[in-house]
Design a protein around this motif. Structure first.
Motif, PDB file in Angstrom:
ATOM      1  N   LYS A 285     -14.462   1.439  12.853  1.00  0.00           N
ATOM      2  CA  LYS A 285     -13.624   0.053  13.517  1.00  0.00           C
ATOM      3  C   LYS A 285     -14.401  -0.915  14.420  1.00  0.00           C
ATOM      4  N   ALA A 286     -15.718  -1.021  14.713  1.00  0.00           N
ATOM      5  CA  ALA A 286     -16.815  -2.052  15.106  1.00  0.00           C
ATOM      6  C   ALA A 286     -16.796  -2.812  13.754  1.00  0.00           C
ATOM      7  N   ILE A 287     -17.421  -1.694  12.532  1.00  0.00           N
ATOM      8  CA  ILE A 287     -17.761  -1.853  11.416  1.00  0.00           C
ATOM      9  C   ILE A 287     -17.199  -3.220  10.559  1.00  0.00           C
ATOM     10  N   SER A 288     -15.296  -2.710  10.676  1.00  0.00           N
ATOM     11  CA  SER A 288     -14.348  -2.847   9.874  1.00  0.00           C
ATOM     12  C   SER A 288     -13.825  -4.165  10.249  1.00  0.00           C
ATOM     13  N   ALA A 289     -14.279  -4.379  11.744  1.00  0.00           N
ATOM     14  CA  ALA A 289     -14.029  -5.932  12.429  1.00  0.00           C
ATOM     15  C   ALA A 289     -14.547  -7.084  12.114  1.00  0.00           C
ATOM     16  N   LEU A 290     -16.311  -6.319  11.247  1.00  0.00           N
ATOM     17  CA  LEU A 290     -17.298  -6.996  11.549  1.00  0.00           C
ATOM     18  C   LEU A 290     -16.989  -7.481   9.328  1.00  0.00           C
ATOM     19  N   ARG A 291     -16.409  -6.509   9.093  1.00  0.00           N
ATOM     20  CA  ARG A 291     -16.519  -6.501   8.202  1.00  0.00           C
ATOM     21  C   ARG A 291     -15.638  -8.095   7.408  1.00  0.00           C
TER      22      ARG A 291
END
Length: 147
Positions: A136-142
């Motif tokens: 979830k955090a990496i997707s938000a970063l992307r």
């Protein structure tokens, strides 16, 4: 953060992008080993996962889901068709639209792939909730970087 970075922060250990880049390489090595018995590359596997979620998708929808341009996606789809895993079909109402359907072999391959996510999770050293939070955090970063 790395204490040797100095005032400008130019130390490799401080670079989020390098952490993601090097983790991507580690994932690539892991997936190469896991996917070899299936005869798939990682991008081909991702296309198959999207089709296992919902068969008969438009090429443009697959591209959007995987963040791939058609010039990258088209050769992947042609290779999967050559392998006998998918078939392409022009839209009945709009022939410019191309739909991708799993073949029987493509559907059967799903059974062989079911253990892969568990193997990846085990190799990561994370538990399910940690992996979901990180995803979830990496997707938000992307998404933030794309805006």
């Amino acid at each position: 953060m790395d204490d040797q970075a100095g005032a400008d922060g130019l130390a490799l250990g401080n670079f989020l992008c390098f952490a993601l880049y090097s983790a991507n390489h580690a994932f690539g090595r892991l997936y190469r080993t896991l996917l070899e018995p299936l005869g798939l590359t990682y991008p081909q596997y991702l296309v198959m996962v999207v089709l296992w979620e919902a068969d008969g998708r438009k090429v443009s929808d697959i591209g959007a889901r995987l963040f791939l341009e058609s010039n990258t996606l088209t050769p992947l789809l042609k290779r999967l068709e050559t392998l006998g895993l998918v078939r392409r079909e022009r839209g009945r109402e709009d022939e410019r639209q191309v739909y991708i359907h799993l073949t029987e072999a493509g559907r059967a391959l799903r059974e062989q792939a079911t253990a892969i996510p568990g193997c990846v999770l085990a190799a990561s050293g994370l538990d399910v909730s940690e992996a979901r939070a990180l995803t979830k955090a990496i997707s938000a970063l992307r998404d933030g970087l794309r805006d």
